[in-house]
Design an enzyme around this catalytic site. Structure first.
Site, mmCIF file in Angstrom:
data_model
loop_
_atom_site.group_PDB
_atom_site.id
_atom_site.type_symbol
_atom_site.label_atom_id
_atom_site.label_comp_id
_atom_site.label_asym_id
_atom_site.label_seq_id
_atom_site.Cartn_x
_atom_site.Cartn_y
_atom_site.Cartn_z
ATOM 1 N N LYS A 183 0.872 -1.179 0.000
ATOM 2 C CA LYS A 183 0.000 0.000 0.000
ATOM 3 C C LYS A 183 0.910 1.229 0.000
ATOM 4 O O LYS A 183 1.378 1.677 1.034
ATOM 5 C CB LYS A 183 -0.875 -0.030 1.257
ATOM 6 C CG LYS A 183 -2.250 0.585 1.107
ATOM 7 C CD LYS A 183 -2.239 2.063 0.805
ATOM 8 C CE LYS A 183 -1.868 2.896 2.002
ATOM 9 N NZ LYS A 183 -1.604 4.320 1.663
ATOM 10 N N VAL A 220 -7.646 2.627 3.825
ATOM 11 C CA VAL A 220 -7.390 1.395 3.069
ATOM 12 C C VAL A 220 -6.131 0.705 3.622
ATOM 13 O O VAL A 220 -6.030 -0.525 3.633
ATOM 14 C CB VAL A 220 -7.288 1.710 1.554
ATOM 15 C CG1 VAL A 220 -6.783 0.519 0.765
ATOM 16 C CG2 VAL A 220 -8.663 2.151 1.034
ATOM 17 N N GLY A 221 -5.190 1.504 4.131
ATOM 18 C CA GLY A 221 -4.011 0.938 4.814
ATOM 19 C C GLY A 221 -4.409 0.275 6.115
ATOM 20 O O GLY A 221 -3.875 -0.777 6.479
ATOM 21 N N GLU A 259 9.270 1.082 10.992
ATOM 22 C CA GLU A 259 10.358 2.056 10.771
ATOM 23 C C GLU A 259 9.712 3.421 10.866
ATOM 24 O O GLU A 259 8.939 3.804 9.979
ATOM 25 C CB GLU A 259 10.975 1.882 9.383
ATOM 26 C CG GLU A 259 11.693 0.577 9.167
ATOM 27 C CD GLU A 259 13.016 0.485 9.882
ATOM 28 O OE1 GLU A 259 13.382 1.459 10.572
ATOM 29 O OE2 GLU A 259 13.658 -0.565 9.783
ATOM 30 N N CYS A 293 14.123 10.234 7.150
ATOM 31 C CA CYS A 293 13.870 9.962 8.571
ATOM 32 C C CYS A 293 15.141 9.948 9.387
ATOM 33 O O CYS A 293 15.124 10.263 10.567
ATOM 34 C CB CYS A 293 13.171 8.622 8.683
ATOM 35 S SG CYS A 293 14.036 7.345 7.780
ATOM 36 N N GLU A 392 9.752 15.894 15.025
ATOM 37 C CA GLU A 392 10.249 15.708 13.664
ATOM 38 C C GLU A 392 9.580 16.736 12.745
ATOM 39 O O GLU A 392 8.355 16.811 12.674
ATOM 40 C CB GLU A 392 9.910 14.294 13.210
ATOM 41 C CG GLU A 392 10.482 13.975 11.852
ATOM 42 C CD GLU A 392 10.214 12.547 11.447
ATOM 43 O OE1 GLU A 392 9.043 12.131 11.483
ATOM 44 O OE2 GLU A 392 11.174 11.851 11.080
HETATM 45 P P1 NAD Z 1 2.427 8.644 7.303
HETATM 46 O O1 NAD Z 1 2.615 7.928 8.578
HETATM 47 O O2 NAD Z 1 1.458 9.738 7.226
HETATM 48 O O3 NAD Z 1 1.987 7.615 6.145
HETATM 49 C C1 NAD Z 1 2.736 6.474 5.820
HETATM 50 C C2 NAD Z 1 1.827 5.456 5.147
HETATM 51 O O4 NAD Z 1 0.845 5.013 6.079
HETATM 52 C C3 NAD Z 1 1.064 5.973 3.934
HETATM 53 O O5 NAD Z 1 1.031 4.952 2.955
HETATM 54 C C4 NAD Z 1 -0.328 6.223 4.501
HETATM 55 O O6 NAD Z 1 -1.361 6.159 3.543
HETATM 56 C C5 NAD Z 1 -0.461 5.087 5.489
HETATM 57 N N1 NAD Z 1 -1.420 5.322 6.578
HETATM 58 C C6 NAD Z 1 -1.830 6.506 7.090
HETATM 59 N N2 NAD Z 1 -2.691 6.297 8.113
HETATM 60 C C7 NAD Z 1 -2.808 4.953 8.255
HETATM 61 C C8 NAD Z 1 -3.510 4.121 9.148
HETATM 62 N N3 NAD Z 1 -4.266 4.617 10.134
HETATM 63 N N4 NAD Z 1 -3.379 2.782 9.021
HETATM 64 C C9 NAD Z 1 -2.588 2.248 8.071
HETATM 65 N N5 NAD Z 1 -1.906 2.997 7.184
HETATM 66 C C10 NAD Z 1 -1.999 4.338 7.271
HETATM 67 O O7 NAD Z 1 3.898 9.086 6.892
HETATM 68 P P2 NAD Z 1 4.317 10.008 5.663
HETATM 69 O O8 NAD Z 1 3.905 11.403 5.976
HETATM 70 O O9 NAD Z 1 3.897 9.366 4.395
HETATM 71 O O10 NAD Z 1 5.923 9.883 5.745
HETATM 72 C C11 NAD Z 1 6.724 10.675 6.551
HETATM 73 C C12 NAD Z 1 7.075 9.940 7.843
HETATM 74 O O11 NAD Z 1 7.700 8.684 7.565
HETATM 75 C C13 NAD Z 1 8.070 10.685 8.695
HETATM 76 O O12 NAD Z 1 7.655 10.654 10.040
HETATM 77 C C14 NAD Z 1 9.356 9.892 8.539
HETATM 78 O O13 NAD Z 1 10.263 9.997 9.589
HETATM 79 C C15 NAD Z 1 8.852 8.519 8.375
HETATM 80 N N6 NAD Z 1 9.837 7.686 7.692
HETATM 81 C C16 NAD Z 1 10.524 6.756 8.427
HETATM 82 C C17 NAD Z 1 11.488 5.982 7.822
HETATM 83 C C18 NAD Z 1 12.262 4.973 8.608
HETATM 84 O O14 NAD Z 1 12.801 4.070 8.010
HETATM 85 N N7 NAD Z 1 12.350 5.074 9.918
HETATM 86 C C19 NAD Z 1 11.740 6.130 6.467
HETATM 87 C C20 NAD Z 1 11.030 7.086 5.755
HETATM 88 C C21 NAD Z 1 10.069 7.852 6.379
#
Ligand code: NAD
Length: 490
Positions: A183, A220-221, A259, A293, A392
């Site tokens: 997803k 959907v996630g 992660e 991240c 962050e």
């Molecule tokens: P996000 O948490 O908003 O979304 C990530 C994913 O989760 C998307 O595909 C989103 O559609 C899905 N999602 C959202 N709500 C959900 C739910 N309730 N249930 C299941 N899935 C859901 O993150 P973002 O804004 O897309 O990305 C930025 C964040 O990701 C930052 O906090 C960053 O630090 C983190 N990040 C971490 C790593 C790592 O390896 N530690 C790597 C890259 C990014």
């Protein structure tokens, strides 16, 4: 095949490219704000169909035991990506806003090449280990430990390094014999959907082994995290969403791999080349507009040389003007969306409200009224208690904090809810190593060393996550352990 240009991407469900039941949603170029095209918009029923397909492929085919087939399919996918590399590069620059120079590394080419590691690991892995004969409870027994795939994996990914994160899950999960539903993030659907086109066109992946479900709806996630037929959720994203995924997964006791976010510290000890270290910290914090991240966003410097450090960081950061990501010289492109730009701007406003000052940057660049750009910004005059030093921001923002010696530097670095990464600079390697050993983080760069590599596990302590991605440890996250004990015939 054209991967770009006014296209409509599809879902991959049970081996077929299909439209989304909720229609389509747009994907936007963050540097120009132009609509690139549309992506299939899945609803919850599409996700349920994808999970059905993955479950059947795991339970009813030989995928989980046919290592040769899995290795062949992964190598075919890698070759298809290599063969379409230039189209993928343009897609990545356009949809992610990734600077062209990063597509030669972590934004594209490196993760494509790293697929070899997953295939090689599956090929060479010792799936069974002989534990030898013992006589527990008086019964002579031959024991074996076997590794097996977990089952159906739900992979949920963010937008900042979509190929890296998608492939760092798909590679080891499939290599280990799982089936999978991916997803991708709503801001970068094409980076995920394009894999479906390459898989159906150029590989022997059996139907259902890999499914790709794009949607504008985060819920959907959540279906993936909740469905009892999913055995494991592998999630990368924000800590807040990670918490929600973990809660949803708890009802069916799924294995959860997370992660999450970071607020990593770059420690400059008092014997280091201060200007060089601060300049490197500034360059790192501006790269890809700070949307990484593990980027070190707190620069922790000797108090006696604080002003000098701020000046050095600002000289570099101020010179990295946010620019067109198609230009090969650009280091700092746009952030992903207007929402993200406004969020970063909110933190810049907060820095001022908290008593901080900008040594450079501080807002939107005056010469760019189109695109989601933010000036690389150095914040000075705050301590580690400030919210901008604790939360962050995920933008090109570096906060400079003073320390009073090595113990204090370690205390500041560890005084964070996160524990993803860190950097230590010192003129004395041994001293730097001693500080690195005290950091409660998953990866440490000492004097410029690179920890990112296909064979090196990556992940966080504390609220930065659970488990490790990449390396053999990352492969083993996608396995279960079984002990088979056979009584020895008397
Ligand atoms: P996000 O948490 O908003 O979304 C990530 C994913 O989760 C998307 O595909 C989103 O559609 C899905 N999602 C959202 N709500 C959900 C739910 N309730 N249930 C299941 N899935 C859901 O993150 P973002 O804004 O897309 O990305 C930025 C964040 O990701 C930052 O906090 C960053 O630090 C983190 N990040 C971490 C790593 C790592 O390896 N530690 C790597 C890259 C990014």
């Amino acid at each position: 095949m054209s991967l770009l240009a006014d296209r409509e991407s599809r879902l991959l469900i049970d081996g077929k490219l299909v439209a989304g039941s909720a229609g389509a949603f747009t994907t936007i170029n963050p540097a120009t704000e132009d609509v690139l095209g549309v992506a299939a918009n899945a609803d919850a029923d599409d996700m349920v169909r994808a999970i059905d397909a993955a479950r059947r492929a795991f339970d009813d085919t030989d995928w989980s035991t046919n290592t040769a087939l899995r290795v062949r399919c992964l190598r075919q996918l890698q070759q298809a990506m290599r063969d379409h590399l230039e189209e993928l590069r343009e897609l990545t620059i356009a949809e992610v806003g990734a600077p062209r120079m990063l597509t030669s590394g972590g934004q594209l080419e490196t993760p494509v090449e790293d697929l070899s590691f997953a295939a090689d690991t599956a090929e060479n892995y010792r799936w069974s280990t002989d534990l030898g004969r013992a006589t527990p409870q008086g019964i002579p027994t031959d024991r074996r430990i076997v590794r097996e795939p977990v089952g159906v994996v739900g992979a949920i990914t963010p937008w900042n390094f979509p190929h890296q994160i998608n492939l760092a899950k798909i590679g080891p999960a499939l290599a280990a014999g799982n089936t999978l539903v991916l997803k991708p993030a709503p801001d970068t659907p094409w980076a995920g959907a394009v894999l479906g086109e390459l898989i159906t066109g150029h590989t022997d992946f059996p139907p259902g082994v890999i499914n790709i479900v794009t949607s504008s709806d985060h819920a959907v996630g959540a279906v993936l995290a909740s469905d009892p037929r999913v055995d494991m959720v592998s999630f990368t994203g924000s800590t807040a969403t990670g918490r929600s995924v973990m809660t949803d997964a708890a009802a069916t006791i799924k294995k959860v791999f997370l992660e999450l976010g970071g607020k990593s510290a770059f420690l400059v000890l008092d014997d280091a080349d201060l200007a060089g270290a601060c300049s490197m910290a500034a360059f790192t914090a501006a790269m890809h507009a700070g949307q990484g991240c593990a980027i070190t966003t707190r620069l922790v410097v000797p108090r006696a040389r604080y002003d000098e450090a701020v000046e050095a960081a600002a000289a570099t950061m101020g010179s990295l003007k946010p620019g067109d990501p198609t230009d090969k010289r650009t280091v700092c492109g746009p952030v992903i969306s207007a929402r993200q730009r406004d969020r970063v701007q909110g933190y810049l406003d907060l820095a001022v409200a908290e008593g901080g000052r900008f040594a450079c940057g501080g807002g939107r660049p005056a010469d760019r009224d189109v695109g989601f750009f933010i000036e690389p910004t150095v914040i000075a005059g705050l301590t580690n208690d400030a919210r901008v030093a604790r939360e962050e921001i995920f933008g090109p923002v570096l906060t400079v904090i003073a320390h009073d010696g090595d113990d204090d530097a370690v205390r500041i670095a560890n005084d964070s809810p996160y524990g993803l990464s860190g950097t230590v600079f010192s003129g004395d390697d041994e001293r730097a190593q001693a500080v690195a050993a005290r950091l409660r983080v998953g990866t440490v760069n000492v004097n410029g060393g690179i920890w990112y590599s296909a064979d090196a596990p990556f992940g966080g302590y504390k609220q930065s996550g659970i488990g490790r991605e990449m390396g053999v440890a990352g492969f083993e996250e996608y396995t279960e352990l079984k002990v088979i004990a056979t009584a020895v015939a008397q």
